[in-house]
Design an enzyme around this catalytic site. Structure first.
Site, PDB file in Angstrom:
ATOM      1  N   LYS A   1       0.830  -1.215   0.000  1.00  0.00           N
ATOM      2  CA  LYS A   1       0.000   0.000   0.000  1.00  0.00           C
ATOM      3  C   LYS A   1       0.864   1.265   0.000  1.00  0.00           C
ATOM      4  CE  LYS A   1      -4.143  -1.840  -0.060  1.00  0.00           C
ATOM      5  NZ  LYS A   1      -3.863  -3.248  -0.376  1.00  0.00           N
TER       6      LYS A   1
HETATM    7  C1  LIG Z   1     -10.027  -2.279  -1.563  1.00  0.00           C
HETATM    8  C2  LIG Z   1      -9.417  -3.019  -0.415  1.00  0.00           C
HETATM    9  N1  LIG Z   1     -10.119  -3.146   0.714  1.00  0.00           N
HETATM   10  C3  LIG Z   1      -9.617  -3.788   1.780  1.00  0.00           C
HETATM   11  C4  LIG Z   1      -8.364  -4.359   1.759  1.00  0.00           C
HETATM   12  C5  LIG Z   1      -7.883  -5.105   2.955  1.00  0.00           C
HETATM   13  O1  LIG Z   1      -6.746  -4.576   3.548  1.00  0.00           O
HETATM   14  P1  LIG Z   1      -5.744  -5.511   4.382  1.00  0.00           P
HETATM   15  O2  LIG Z   1      -4.986  -6.352   3.420  1.00  0.00           O
HETATM   16  O3  LIG Z   1      -4.881  -4.525   5.113  1.00  0.00           O
HETATM   17  O4  LIG Z   1      -6.579  -6.312   5.313  1.00  0.00           O
HETATM   18  C6  LIG Z   1      -7.587  -4.241   0.605  1.00  0.00           C
HETATM   19  C7  LIG Z   1      -6.228  -4.825   0.586  1.00  0.00           C
HETATM   20  O5  LIG Z   1      -5.653  -5.208  -0.372  1.00  0.00           O
HETATM   21  C8  LIG Z   1      -8.122  -3.573  -0.519  1.00  0.00           C
HETATM   22  O6  LIG Z   1      -7.419  -3.450  -1.650  1.00  0.00           O
END
Ligand SMILES: Cc1ncc(COP(=O)(O)O)c(C=O)c1O
Length: 396
Positions: free
Chosen positions: A195
């Site tokens: 990210k």
């Molecule tokens: C659009 C979106 N929502 C939620 C998430 C979830 O984040 P995490 O991987 O930190 O749990 C991601 C992660 O790739 C994402 O791209």
């Protein structure tokens, strides 16, 4: 179509770790306390300052932020929640954690965002839906506000719909000069490894609502009525705590927060660097407009976090999306797909059969979408190499 050969290796994402990461991690290791404590709290303060949010809660993933946010908004069994089909499965699975049901929406072609028009027609078709998850796809904020006319927020207000923002891609991003995270009841960020800033794994929830903040803070740590790490760091002996609800184990350890504190110091530099990559692609691939559709950008470039740069191969392209990805891999270039839409995934397809006709733009995108490498400090020769190979692969 030209032949490609590997002369470089360029990953899809490369995490820059050039700041104070080791220094802050060292401080944690020497503190004698490795899980949540002062670094996590400091990251919350820094993040809240950065996005101008009254409250911020650090957690161990973007997914847990989404789960806690929906729970705090009051989503429960049998509720229905609007969300785009063009998103990562985390956005939808948290709805199922709470035994509620997703209602998948189409997005605008090019931006992959829910628009006020799409939402308005969805509300007409499903007047019983009380919740919406907006995904700020790729780092461009959806139209939450508008100086003239309808916005997502005004429509939701009118129809008594609560909003949760999935801002996993959108730090730092703005809409109408407001930072994403500064105005909503529940805005969820991800600090996953690829990210815009990372803690390895981690996330943050921001809110303007004190009640939501208190609920999220309690539920992220077992439903205990106060921050448990006070028990270890307070001078006063105080072992006693109460459990108010069956909460979760979603706190962010200080080792991760230490990385986040170093990363947030560089957030704007990283964002500018990503923007430069996007500008390079837009300039140097513009001759491919007949075979490639470029991202549709509604905001000033400086308001975009540029997490993703997604193009769509048109029907005129000489290769399919999958062949394109294979050729790019042969040339040593990493790409990705954001996303295979959720209504095409086995679980959601079986559980919530959908008419693809209602998701026309999503389907059109899915036929050709591919995300190009975009990360801070990409070298000019890397960008040149990528564009040369794309032109070679897409030459007729
Ligand atoms: C659009 C979106 N929502 C939620 C998430 C979830 O984040 P995490 O991987 O930190 O749990 C991601 C992660 O790739 C994402 O791209």
């Amino acid at each position: 179509m030209g032949e490609v050969s590997r002369k470089m290796t360029i990953p899809f994402a490369r995490v820059p770790m050039a700041g104070n990461e080791l220094k802050y991690i060292d401080e944690v290791l020497k503190s004698g306390w490795l899980t949540t404590a002062s670094k996590a709290r400091e990251l919350e303060e820094r993040f809240a300052d950065y996005v101008h949010a009254p409250y911020a809660c650090a957690v161990n993933s973007g997914t847990s932020a989404l789960h806690l946010g929906l729970e705090a908004l009051g989503v429960g069994p049998g509720d229905k929640v609007f969300l785009p089909s063009m998103t990562f499965t985390a956005t939808a699975e948290v709805i199922r954690y709470l035994q509620a049901d997703p209602v998948f929406l189409d997005v605008e072609y090019g931006s992959n965002l829910i628009t006020p028009e799409i939402l308005e027609s969805a509300i007409r078709m499903h007047p019983d839906v009380r919740y919406l998850i907006v995904v700020h796809y790729g780092g461009q904020a959806a139209q939450m506000f508008s100086k003239d006319g309808k916005s997502i927020t005004s429509l939701c207000k009118e129809h008594d719909i609560k909003i949760l923002e999935d801002a996993a891609h959108a730090f730092p991003s703005k809409i109408e000069d407001k930072m994403v995270g500064s105005y909503g009841d529940a805005t969820c960020f991800s600090f996953y490894a690829n990210k815009t800033i990372t803690t390895g794994e981690g996330g943050m929830l921001t809110t303007v609502d004190e009640e939501i903040f208190n609920r999220v803070r309690m539920m992220r740590l077992h439903g205990i009525d106060r921050d448990i790490w006070n028990r270890y760091t307070d001078n006063k002996p105080s072992w006693e705590y109460d459990v108010k609800a069956p909460g979760y184990k979603y706190n962010m350890p200080d080792i991760n927060a230490a990385i986040g504190l170093a990363q947030i110091e560089k957030a704007e530099e990283f964002r500018r660097e990503r923007q430069k990559v996007a500008e390079y692609y837009l300039k140097h691939l513009s001759s491919l407009q007949h075979v490639l559709d470029f991202p549709l950008i509604h905001v000033p470039f400086e308001h975009h976090s540029w997490h993703l740069f997604t193009v769509v191969l048109t029907q005129k392209a000489p290769v399919s999306r999958n062949q394109f990805i294979e050729r790019m891999a042969e040339a040593g270039i990493g790409t990705s797909v954001h996303y295979k839409p959720l209504h095409r995934m086995t679980y959601y397809q079986r559980t919530y059969p959908l008419v693809a006709e209602n998701l026309r733009n999503t389907e059109k995108t899915w036929n050709g979408n591919v995300s190009l490498p975009i990360f801070p400090f990409m070298k000019e020769e890397e960008l040149e190499y990528i564009c040369t190979n794309i032109k070679l692969i897409l030459s007729l």
